[in-house]
Design a protein around this motif. Structure first.
Motif, PDB file in Angstrom:
ATOM      1  N   LEU A  31       0.893  -1.404   0.059  1.00 53.82           N
ATOM      2  CA  LEU A  31      -0.035   0.066  -0.010  1.00 53.82           C
ATOM      3  C   LEU A  31       0.813   1.300   0.025  1.00 53.82           C
ATOM      4  O   LEU A  31       1.652   1.433   0.808  1.00 53.82           O
ATOM      5  N   GLU A  32       0.799   1.892  -1.136  1.00 51.50           N
ATOM      6  CA  GLU A  32       1.704   3.082  -1.253  1.00 51.50           C
ATOM      7  C   GLU A  32       0.941   4.671  -0.879  1.00 51.50           C
ATOM      8  O   GLU A  32      -0.183   4.876  -1.260  1.00 51.50           O
ATOM      9  N   TYR A  33       1.379   5.421   0.150  1.00 45.61           N
ATOM     10  CA  TYR A  33       0.758   6.349   0.485  1.00 45.61           C
ATOM     11  C   TYR A  33       1.641   7.641   0.154  1.00 45.61           C
ATOM     12  O   TYR A  33       2.968   7.699   0.635  1.00 45.61           O
ATOM     13  N   LYS A  34       1.327   8.535  -0.584  1.00 47.95           N
ATOM     14  CA  LYS A  34       1.959   9.700  -1.116  1.00 47.95           C
ATOM     15  C   LYS A  34       1.973  10.964  -0.013  1.00 47.95           C
ATOM     16  O   LYS A  34       0.753  11.112   0.261  1.00 47.95           O
ATOM     17  N   ASN A  35       2.875  11.470   0.634  1.00 47.72           N
ATOM     18  CA  ASN A  35       2.622  12.682   1.339  1.00 47.72           C
ATOM     19  C   ASN A  35       2.494  13.919   0.653  1.00 47.72           C
ATOM     20  O   ASN A  35       3.437  14.854   0.591  1.00 47.72           O
ATOM     21  N   ASN A  36       1.225  14.149   0.152  1.00 47.79           N
ATOM     22  CA  ASN A  36       1.159  15.171  -0.689  1.00 47.79           C
ATOM     23  C   ASN A  36       1.204  16.726   0.025  1.00 47.79           C
ATOM     24  O   ASN A  36       1.379  17.605  -0.656  1.00 47.79           O
ATOM     25  N   LEU A  37       0.704  16.497   1.394  1.00 52.38           N
ATOM     26  CA  LEU A  37       0.701  17.803   2.052  1.00 52.38           C
ATOM     27  C   LEU A  37       1.932  17.979   2.948  1.00 52.38           C
ATOM     28  O   LEU A  37       2.193  19.088   3.781  1.00 52.38           O
ATOM     29  N   ASN A  38       3.064  17.378   2.453  1.00 52.42           N
ATOM     30  CA  ASN A  38       4.379  17.518   3.381  1.00 52.42           C
ATOM     31  C   ASN A  38       4.291  17.416   4.765  1.00 52.42           C
ATOM     32  O   ASN A  38       4.862  18.337   5.403  1.00 52.42           O
ATOM     33  N   THR A  39       3.324  16.578   5.353  1.00 58.70           N
ATOM     34  CA  THR A  39       3.325  16.400   6.800  1.00 58.70           C
ATOM     35  C   THR A  39       4.748  15.981   7.107  1.00 58.70           C
ATOM     36  O   THR A  39       5.446  14.988   6.805  1.00 58.70           O
ATOM     37  N   ASP A  40       4.875  16.805   8.576  1.00 57.95           N
ATOM     38  CA  ASP A  40       6.151  16.281   9.160  1.00 57.95           C
ATOM     39  C   ASP A  40       6.391  14.822   9.773  1.00 57.95           C
ATOM     40  O   ASP A  40       7.241  14.335   9.098  1.00 57.95           O
ATOM     41  N   GLU A  41       5.401  14.257  10.285  1.00 61.52           N
ATOM     42  CA  GLU A  41       5.726  13.074  10.843  1.00 61.52           C
ATOM     43  C   GLU A  41       4.360  12.060   9.959  1.00 61.52           C
ATOM     44  O   GLU A  41       3.546  11.764  10.795  1.00 61.52           O
ATOM     45  N   PHE A  42       4.560  11.874   8.845  1.00 62.41           N
ATOM     46  CA  PHE A  42       3.932  11.337   7.960  1.00 62.41           C
ATOM     47  C   PHE A  42       4.027   9.872   8.410  1.00 62.41           C
ATOM     48  O   PHE A  42       4.980   8.968   8.389  1.00 62.41           O
ATOM     49  N   PHE A  43       2.861   9.124   8.877  1.00 67.66           N
ATOM     50  CA  PHE A  43       2.757   7.652   9.119  1.00 67.66           C
ATOM     51  C   PHE A  43       3.728   7.743  10.475  1.00 67.66           C
ATOM     52  O   PHE A  43       4.827   6.693  10.165  1.00 67.66           O
ATOM     53  N   ASN A  44       3.680   8.316  11.480  1.00 66.00           N
ATOM     54  CA  ASN A  44       4.329   8.155  12.679  1.00 66.00           C
ATOM     55  C   ASN A  44       4.639   6.760  13.012  1.00 66.00           C
ATOM     56  O   ASN A  44       3.631   6.038  13.290  1.00 66.00           O
ATOM     57  N   PRO A  45       5.967   6.172  13.007  1.00 62.75           N
ATOM     58  CA  PRO A  45       6.040   4.645  13.470  1.00 62.75           C
ATOM     59  C   PRO A  45       5.437   4.289  14.698  1.00 62.75           C
ATOM     60  O   PRO A  45       4.841   3.175  14.748  1.00 62.75           O
ATOM     61  N   GLU A  46       5.828   5.233  15.562  1.00 61.79           N
ATOM     62  CA  GLU A  46       5.207   4.840  16.980  1.00 61.79           C
ATOM     63  C   GLU A  46       3.637   4.786  17.207  1.00 61.79           C
ATOM     64  O   GLU A  46       2.966   3.965  17.594  1.00 61.79           O
ATOM     65  N   VAL A  47       3.033   5.527  16.299  1.00 62.47           N
ATOM     66  CA  VAL A  47       1.503   5.601  16.207  1.00 62.47           C
ATOM     67  C   VAL A  47       1.006   4.570  15.598  1.00 62.47           C
ATOM     68  O   VAL A  47       0.017   3.697  15.780  1.00 62.47           O
ATOM     69  N   LEU A  48       1.752   4.130  14.412  1.00 57.51           N
ATOM     70  CA  LEU A  48       1.491   2.885  13.399  1.00 57.51           C
ATOM     71  C   LEU A  48       1.499   1.837  14.302  1.00 57.51           C
ATOM     72  O   LEU A  48       0.419   0.698  14.436  1.00 57.51           O
ATOM     73  N   LYS A  49       2.717   1.441  15.077  1.00 58.79           N
ATOM     74  CA  LYS A  49       2.592   0.103  15.840  1.00 58.79           C
ATOM     75  C   LYS A  49       1.652   0.253  16.893  1.00 58.79           C
ATOM     76  O   LYS A  49       0.973  -0.895  17.041  1.00 58.79           O
ATOM     77  N   LYS A  50       1.560   1.270  17.639  1.00 58.31           N
ATOM     78  CA  LYS A  50       0.481   1.226  18.885  1.00 58.31           C
ATOM     79  C   LYS A  50      -0.909   0.950  18.452  1.00 58.31           C
ATOM     80  O   LYS A  50      -1.688   0.222  18.966  1.00 58.31           O
ATOM     81  N   SER A  51      -1.186   1.492  17.170  1.00 56.84           N
ATOM     82  CA  SER A  51      -2.510   1.299  16.890  1.00 56.84           C
ATOM     83  C   SER A  51      -3.027   0.025  16.232  1.00 56.84           C
ATOM     84  O   SER A  51      -3.766  -0.487  16.613  1.00 56.84           O
ATOM     85  N   LEU A  52      -1.868  -0.547  15.762  1.00 59.34           N
ATOM     86  CA  LEU A  52      -2.214  -1.977  15.425  1.00 59.34           C
ATOM     87  C   LEU A  52      -2.202  -2.808  16.635  1.00 59.34           C
ATOM     88  O   LEU A  52      -3.089  -3.678  16.515  1.00 59.34           O
TER      89      LEU A  52
END
Length: 284
Positions: A31-52
């Motif tokens: 699944l490819e996600y492009k950072n079109n809005l130039n978000t600083d913490e795009f897909f924060n790895p800690e949030v990604l892991k915790k939410s999973l």
């Protein structure tokens, strides 16, 4: 994160006689996600892991189970008060977005998909996870690719996308509200998760055409395109034949799917060479 269970209870389900598991392999998505809005913490790895982890512990408990091979049996193991969080790894690549997209387009599994135990459950492998995730970040922060691999007995395609939509919702809630304990998921977990009662009855399987046992003679369909007749039927592979193929796959260091495809391809070519069928104006 704690649960409400008063004490630890381990539950094991043997899968050797359950075609829902024996006839399934690992499925993978990129699944490819492009950072079109130039978000600083795009897909924060800690949030990604915790939410999973929250998603599987709270809503999809069987996804937190593990295959465990031992002695003469293979089990699916679950715990009442603790779960083995799904393995999630991360990597950062120093390439541009176009190069990353080419890797996705070319299905670069080695680079973007988490490694799995050759799609075969074997006695040599212990504590095999049912789902694995690999997050690939770009040094330029232009995009992220999620590689997700899961055992197909857990979910079909529809259930997988429901799982991903729920994971996305939890990610957003954690990102916006920080450390919260109450969550809302947009879709009910499918396949009666977290209920695992379907595993207690080896004869009960998910409704998937690829492993419903049928009478092949009743599944013959005949077509008449012009004067040519095409016959389509169902190939049956017994548990014993499948175990033999799995052993051959391990010996050759390939997946069960690759070994099965090779056997089918070889058989098809052997038949073609024997029959030498006409194709158009030429010969095969």
């Amino acid at each position: 994160m704690t649960t409400d269970a008063p004490e630890t209870t381990e539950t094991r389900f043997s899968i050797l006689n359950n075609p829902s598991y024996l006839y399934q392999v690992y499925s993978s998505y990129m699944l490819e996600y492009k950072n079109n809005l130039n978000t600083d913490e795009f897909f924060n790895p800690e949030v990604l892991k915790k939410s999973l982890n929250i998603l599987v512990r709270k809503y999809y408990k069987p996804v937190a189970g593990w295959f465990q091979a031992h002695d003469n049996d293979i089990d699916v193991v679950y715990y009442s008060d603790k779960f083995n969080d799904p393995p999630i790894s991360t990597q950062i690549l120093d390439i541009d977005y176009k190069t990353l997209s080419r890797h996705v387009h070319n299905n670069n599994i080695d680079l973007l998909i988490p490694a799995t135990p050759s799609a075969a459950i074997t006695y040599e492998d212990n504590d095999i996870p049912m789902i694995l995730v690999k997050a690939t970040y770009l040094k330029s922060n232009e995009a992220v690719v999620l590689g997700v691999t899961y055992h197909h007995s857990l979910m079909d395609g529809t259930a997988f996308w429901t799982f991903m939509a729920n994971w996305s919702a939890l990610c957003k809630q954690l990102h916006e509200h920080g450390d919260i304990t109450e969550f809302d998921i947009p879709h009910p977990p499918t396949f009666e998760f977290p209920n695992v009662s379907h595993l207690r009855n080896p004869s009960k399987m998910f409704e998937h055409s690829e492993y419903v046992l049928v009478d092949a003679d009743k599944c013959v369909m005949k077509f008449q395109p012009g004067t040519e007749k095409i016959v389509v039927t169902v190939l049956e592979v017994s548990v014993e034949q499948q175990q033999t193929l799995r052993q051959q796959a391990r010996n050759c260091n390939v997946s069960f799917t690759e070994m099965l495809s090779a056997v089918l391809w070889k058989g098809t070519n052997d038949i073609r060479l024997q029959l030498n069928p006409e194709i158009g104006s030429g010969l095969s």
